[in-house]
Design an enzyme around this catalytic site. Structure first.
Site, PDB file in Angstrom:
ATOM      1  CG  LEU A  29      -1.871   1.200   1.334  1.00  0.00           C
ATOM      2  CD1 LEU A  29      -2.744   1.374   0.096  1.00  0.00           C
ATOM      3  CD2 LEU A  29      -2.736   1.070   2.586  1.00  0.00           C
ATOM      4  CG  ASP A  53      11.259   2.615  17.096  1.00  0.00           C
ATOM      5  OD1 ASP A  53      10.325   1.859  16.746  1.00  0.00           O
ATOM      6  OD2 ASP A  53      11.921   2.452  18.148  1.00  0.00           O
ATOM      7  CB  ILE A  54       5.868   3.342  14.136  1.00  0.00           C
ATOM      8  CG1 ILE A  54       5.988   1.853  13.780  1.00  0.00           C
ATOM      9  CG2 ILE A  54       6.065   4.225  12.912  1.00  0.00           C
ATOM     10  CD1 ILE A  54       4.863   1.358  12.869  1.00  0.00           C
ATOM     11  CB  ALA A  77       0.449  -4.064   9.174  1.00  0.00           C
ATOM     12  CG  ASP A 119     -10.449  -9.886   5.595  1.00  0.00           C
ATOM     13  OD1 ASP A 119      -9.264  -9.518   5.716  1.00  0.00           O
ATOM     14  OD2 ASP A 119     -10.762 -10.908   4.962  1.00  0.00           O
ATOM     15  CE1 TYR A 142      -2.249  -8.878   9.859  1.00  0.00           C
ATOM     16  CE2 TYR A 142      -4.227 -10.021   9.130  1.00  0.00           C
ATOM     17  CZ  TYR A 142      -3.362  -8.945   9.036  1.00  0.00           C
ATOM     18  OH  TYR A 142      -3.623  -7.943   8.136  1.00  0.00           O
ATOM     19  CE  LYS A 146      -3.903  -4.624  10.954  1.00  0.00           C
ATOM     20  NZ  LYS A 146      -2.989  -3.488  10.606  1.00  0.00           N
TER      21      LYS A 146
END
Length: 304
Positions: A29, A53-54, A77, A119, A142, A146
């Site tokens: 993305l 560095d997030i 992610a 999703d 996962y 999320k």
């Protein structure tokens, strides 16, 4: 200015100037956003682990203050779905903790935050398209991490911020199902592909364009969730069949059931997303999945 094909609602950009931080900019993305960026008058900062560095609030805040960032698009992610089952700490670090830090900074500095989710927050046991308010019940690490990231963001509640849930992402960039099918289609005479998982692919270029178009119109007091995928309904088997057809590969695709292809992480059997909300609130048109696939294959040089 956005190009002439952009959503007309974005004409409000004349009275705004956006310094846009894109995290995870080397992913599917992020790379598509970068390619489209020249069509917009926004000032972009494309980052990855090498320059921000997030997982560190101080690192995020310093970067945002130095560059006067007023929009963050979080494309970063942990997406290795099966690996996450045994790498819980790192999946949690990127999918939950980093989102929490980004949300805190966004709230403190009054930054719009657009965060990408999945999703996989649903269990896939539904029989009609999932709306944003439907009950979540992730079946994998996962999906759980999320959803935890979503909840952190909603608890902190930076204003003018949204979560976009998407599905089955593929792109010209990176590794994805389309590229895997193209490679295997050249190497093998036949393949078994799962037919009992239903949803819709998302062409990352289409998602990128929607995100960039709606930035000026994100205006809400509490974090909102929106669904986005391309239009249509299909299985992975249908998707593979169309890839082979469009690419003119002679590989035969055989339908198999999920149990015949066991994986560490459990996937939702049905994860069709209802996109009525994003279409209504932002007046956007969503391309059909075959149109996205056609464009991607042309960019990859396998269709004229």
């Amino acid at each position: 200015m956005p190009n002439s094909n952009s959503n007309p609602l974005c004409n409000t950009i004349n009275s705004n100037f956006y310094n846009v931080l894109v995290t995870g900019s080397k992913g599917q993305l992020g790379s598509e956003i970068k390619e489209l960026s020249s069509n917009y008058s926004y000032n972009f900062f494309f980052t990855d682990r090498s320059n921000i560095d997030i997982t560190s609030k101080d690192s995020i805040k310093e970067y945002c203050q130095i560059n006067n960032v007023n929009v963050i698009i979080n494309c970063a992610a942990y997406t290795a779905v099966d690996k996450a089952e045994s790498d819980i700490e790192n999946a949690d670090l990127i999918n939950r903790k980093a989102v929490k830090k980004l949300s805190i900074v966004a709230k403190e500095l009054n930054i719009k935050l657009i965060h990408i989710s999945t999703d996989y927050v649903f269990d896939g046991k539904n029989f009609k398209p999932y709306c944003e308010e439907f009950q979540t019940n992730p079946q994998s690490i996962y999906g759980k991490t999320k959803l935890d990231g979503e909840n952190e963001m909603r608890d902190i509640n930076p204003i003018n911020s949204i979560i976009i849930r998407t599905s089955w992402v593929y792109s010209f960039y990176g590794n994805n199902f389309v590229k895997t099918m193209l490679r295997l289609g050249k190497e093998k005479e036949e393949l078994g592909v799962i037919f009992d998982q239903i949803g819709t692919p998302t062409y990352a270029k289409d998602l990128a364009k929607i995100i960039l178009d709606i930035i000026p119109n994100v205006n809400n007091n509490k974090v909102e969730i929106l669904n986005f995928s391309n239009e249509g309904v299909l299985s992975w088997y249908d998707f593979a069949k169309e890839i082979m057809k469009m690419a003119k590969l002679n590989c035969k695709i055989n339908p198999i059931e999920t149990y015949q292809y066991p994986t560490p992480a459990k996937r939702p059997h049905y994860s069709l997303l209802n996109k009525a909300k994003i279409k209504k609130e932002f007046n956007v048109e969503i391309p059909y999945w075959k149109d996205g696939l056609d464009d991607c294959l042309k960019r990859l040089g396998v269709r004229k």
